[in-house]
Design a protein around this motif. Structure first.
Motif, mmCIF file in Angstrom:
data_model
loop_
_atom_site.group_PDB
_atom_site.id
_atom_site.type_symbol
_atom_site.label_atom_id
_atom_site.label_comp_id
_atom_site.label_asym_id
_atom_site.label_seq_id
_atom_site.Cartn_x
_atom_site.Cartn_y
_atom_site.Cartn_z
ATOM 1 N N ILE A 1 6.800 -11.403 -10.653
ATOM 2 C CA ILE A 1 7.875 -11.684 -9.705
ATOM 3 C C ILE A 1 7.270 -11.992 -8.347
ATOM 4 C CG2 ILE A 1 9.477 -10.162 -10.930
ATOM 5 C CD1 ILE A 1 9.136 -8.173 -8.588
ATOM 6 N N CYS A 2 8.068 -12.611 -7.508
ATOM 7 C CA CYS A 2 7.625 -12.889 -6.143
ATOM 8 C C CYS A 2 7.624 -11.579 -5.356
ATOM 9 C CB CYS A 2 8.553 -13.910 -5.495
ATOM 10 S SG CYS A 2 7.879 -14.633 -3.981
ATOM 11 N N SER A 3 6.718 -11.452 -4.428
ATOM 12 C CA SER A 3 6.568 -10.203 -3.691
ATOM 13 C C SER A 3 7.755 -9.879 -2.796
ATOM 14 C CB SER A 3 5.281 -10.242 -2.851
ATOM 15 O OG SER A 3 5.318 -11.322 -1.931
ATOM 16 N N ASN A 4 8.640 -10.841 -2.555
ATOM 17 C CA ASN A 4 9.847 -10.560 -1.773
ATOM 18 C C ASN A 4 11.070 -10.402 -2.664
ATOM 19 O OD1 ASN A 4 10.221 -13.177 -2.568
ATOM 20 N ND2 ASN A 4 10.803 -13.959 -0.543
ATOM 21 N N ASP A 5 10.840 -10.188 -3.958
ATOM 22 C CA ASP A 5 11.936 -10.108 -4.917
ATOM 23 C C ASP A 5 11.927 -8.731 -5.578
ATOM 24 O OD1 ASP A 5 14.108 -10.881 -6.346
ATOM 25 O OD2 ASP A 5 13.118 -12.521 -7.428
ATOM 26 N N SER A 6 12.953 -8.443 -6.387
ATOM 27 C CA SER A 6 13.010 -7.227 -7.202
ATOM 28 C C SER A 6 12.891 -7.613 -8.670
ATOM 29 C CB SER A 6 14.314 -6.466 -6.945
ATOM 30 O OG SER A 6 15.437 -7.301 -7.201
ATOM 31 N N ALA A 7 12.485 -6.657 -9.493
ATOM 32 C CA ALA A 7 12.270 -6.914 -10.920
ATOM 33 C C ALA A 7 13.495 -6.459 -11.715
ATOM 34 C CB ALA A 7 11.028 -6.177 -11.402
ATOM 35 N N LEU A 8 14.110 -7.378 -12.447
ATOM 36 C CA LEU A 8 15.218 -7.039 -13.333
ATOM 37 C C LEU A 8 14.634 -6.596 -14.674
ATOM 38 C CD1 LEU A 8 18.184 -6.853 -14.078
ATOM 39 C CD2 LEU A 8 18.136 -9.295 -14.634
ATOM 40 N N LEU A 9 14.871 -5.348 -15.033
ATOM 41 C CA LEU A 9 14.270 -4.773 -16.237
ATOM 42 C C LEU A 9 15.174 -4.976 -17.450
ATOM 43 C CD1 LEU A 9 13.026 -1.464 -14.581
ATOM 44 C CD2 LEU A 9 11.754 -3.577 -14.939
ATOM 45 N N ALA A 10 14.562 -5.006 -18.617
ATOM 46 C CA ALA A 10 15.299 -5.252 -19.863
ATOM 47 C C ALA A 10 14.835 -4.255 -20.924
ATOM 48 C CB ALA A 10 15.102 -6.686 -20.320
ATOM 49 N N SER B 1 17.598 5.367 -12.171
ATOM 50 C CA SER B 1 16.507 5.286 -13.149
ATOM 51 C C SER B 1 16.981 5.428 -14.588
ATOM 52 C CB SER B 1 15.462 6.361 -12.844
ATOM 53 O OG SER B 1 16.034 7.651 -12.939
ATOM 54 N N SER B 2 18.252 5.784 -14.810
ATOM 55 C CA SER B 2 18.759 5.924 -16.171
ATOM 56 C C SER B 2 19.436 4.647 -16.676
ATOM 57 C CB SER B 2 19.739 7.106 -16.256
ATOM 58 O OG SER B 2 20.862 6.884 -15.424
ATOM 59 N N ASN B 3 19.469 3.616 -15.846
ATOM 60 C CA ASN B 3 20.031 2.334 -16.255
ATOM 61 C C ASN B 3 18.920 1.505 -16.902
ATOM 62 O OD1 ASN B 3 21.002 -0.414 -16.246
ATOM 63 N ND2 ASN B 3 22.573 0.216 -14.778
ATOM 64 N N LEU B 4 19.078 1.195 -18.192
ATOM 65 C CA LEU B 4 18.005 0.481 -18.898
ATOM 66 C C LEU B 4 17.777 -0.909 -18.327
ATOM 67 C CD1 LEU B 4 18.702 1.468 -22.624
ATOM 68 C CD2 LEU B 4 17.292 2.622 -20.916
ATOM 69 N N ASN B 5 18.801 -1.492 -17.696
ATOM 70 C CA ASN B 5 18.690 -2.815 -17.097
ATOM 71 C C ASN B 5 18.732 -2.730 -15.572
ATOM 72 O OD1 ASN B 5 20.716 -3.495 -19.800
ATOM 73 N ND2 ASN B 5 18.706 -4.413 -19.648
ATOM 74 N N ALA B 6 18.055 -1.706 -15.061
ATOM 75 C CA ALA B 6 18.016 -1.499 -13.618
ATOM 76 C C ALA B 6 17.144 -2.558 -12.946
ATOM 77 C CB ALA B 6 17.482 -0.104 -13.309
ATOM 78 N N TYR B 7 17.279 -2.647 -11.635
ATOM 79 C CA TYR B 7 16.354 -3.416 -10.806
ATOM 80 C C TYR B 7 15.304 -2.458 -10.264
ATOM 81 C CZ TYR B 7 19.495 -7.458 -10.671
ATOM 82 O OH TYR B 7 20.268 -8.536 -10.996
ATOM 83 N N TYR B 8 14.045 -2.898 -10.278
ATOM 84 C CA TYR B 8 13.001 -2.120 -9.625
ATOM 85 C C TYR B 8 12.722 -2.754 -8.276
ATOM 86 C CZ TYR B 8 8.617 0.183 -8.483
ATOM 87 O OH TYR B 8 7.638 0.909 -7.840
ATOM 88 N N ILE B 9 12.845 -1.951 -7.218
ATOM 89 C CA ILE B 9 12.615 -2.416 -5.850
ATOM 90 C C ILE B 9 11.234 -1.917 -5.423
ATOM 91 C CG2 ILE B 9 13.592 -2.604 -3.544
ATOM 92 C CD1 ILE B 9 15.530 -3.426 -5.788
#
Length: 356
Positions: A179-188, A212-220
């Motif tokens: 991901i770009c360093s100014n973005d967040s990661a959408l997890l799957a 953290s319990s959302n399997l499709n969370a965003y990591y910031i």
């Protein structure tokens, strides 16, 4: 001991009297009453908190004699505190690691189970491994109890934990991400089988949104994650035996674009040398104009020359924009500079003159 604190008394009064009365420096009570020489003293909660009380027996019905008394000190020790640990989910093919704790008292204890497994190396070590029996995993749930031993005057104290045996769930944290360093990661992430829930943890310093319990969370990510260039995220199953999988998040630096400083030129000048720069994840870009001039040798040369058009000259100003290209997973970044075109100065020194 605090959990066995009743005190059986064996007072005696002889010689000039045979009766007496008990009193306490605390706030407990005597049963059946304070006039019974072999009464039982029942400490109050305050007595057990203080830890020491004085019981005094004084003679009564002593005739012409003065009353005589005698005292004894009762020391109330703390009862054992036993902690068998938290309830556990364990895979059907795994042993159970136990780590009990006993404070106060002698610090020793013994493990028991309502299952048919065994404890290794033995049932009297606080840190042991429970090896499930054949019936344990069939039943699915057992109770393991830790009980204090060598209790002295105290009653044994116990604590229990529940062990739930489950099939091994399937956990997939997803494919590695860039991901770009100014973005967040959408997890799957996915959890299936004996559980459909899980939780994320990071080996970095960022956080999960919404949680953290959302399997499709965003990591910031935070600045330290980005500076390291990557971070591992771990997904672990919940409400079943813990199984984990990890995903690597790689950070691509966001492009940094600089079109250069604004410039002021004369109307008679028809060219401007540009000095753009691009750094980060790419070093290429493209120029564009809000005017009608052209770039030489082309618009993708960062230090190109901008050819001023007649419309640009008439307008008096023109804005040029440098935009990054070959951005990978990052969005294009842009920066602008302005060219200000001023009229040619008119200079008049005045008419010639003759001086003596």
């Amino acid at each position: 001991c605090a959990n066995n604190a009743n005190v059986n008394l064996f007072g005696s009064v002889t010689a000039g009297a045979t009766t007496g009365a008990w009193s306490s420096s605390g706030s407990g009570t005597f049963s059946p009453d304070s006039l019974t020489l072999n009464a039982t003293y029942i400490p109050s909660a305050s007595d057990t908190t203080i830890g020491n009380i004085v019981l005094t027996l004084i003679s009564t019905n002593y005739g012409n004699c003065n009353p005589v008394s005698d005292s004894m000190v009762v020391t109330i020790t703390s009862q054992p505190i036993v902690n068998a640990g938290n309830n556990l989910f364990v895979c059907n093919d795994n042993n159970v690691n136990l780590n009990g704790a006993i404070t106060n008292g002698n610090g020793t204890g013994v493990w028991t189970t309502n299952g048919n497994g065994t404890f290794s190396p033995n049932d009297s070590s606080l840190t042991v491994t429970y090896i499930p029996g054949s019936n344990d995993t069939i039943i699915g749930t057992i109770v393991i109890t830790l009980t204090s031993t060598n209790n002295g005057n105290c009653l044994p104290v116990s604590d229990s934990l529940i062990v739930n045996f489950t099939p091994r769930p399937l956990v997939n944290a997803g494919s590695d991400l860039t991901i770009c360093s100014n973005d967040s990661a959408l997890l799957a992430g996915t959890v299936s089988g004996s559980s459909t829930t899980g939780y994320w943890i990071t080996l970095g310093n960022g956080y999960f949104y919404p949680d953290s319990s959302n399997l499709n969370a965003y990591y910031i990510p935070d600045s330290a994650d980005i500076a390291n260039g990557s971070v591992y995220l771990i997904l672990t199953s919940a409400n079943a035996c813990p199984v984990s999988d990890s995903v690597l998040v790689i950070f691509q630096q966001v492009p940094v674009v600089n079109a250069g400083p604004n410039q002021v030129i004369c109307l008679s000048q028809n060219q401007v040398i540009l000095n753009g720069s691009i750094s980060g994840s790419t070093n290429t870009g493209i120029w564009s104009t809000l005017g009608t001039g052209t770039f030489m040798p082309d618009s993708v040369t960062l230090n190109a020359t901008y050819q001023i058009s007649s419309d640009d000259s008439i307008a008096g100003t023109v804005n040029l924009i440098l935009t990054s290209t070959n951005n990978g997973v990052c969005s294009p970044q842009s920066d602008a500079m302005q060219i200000l075109i001023t009229p040619v100065p008119s200079v008049n020194a005045g008419a010639d003159t003759v001086a003596c």
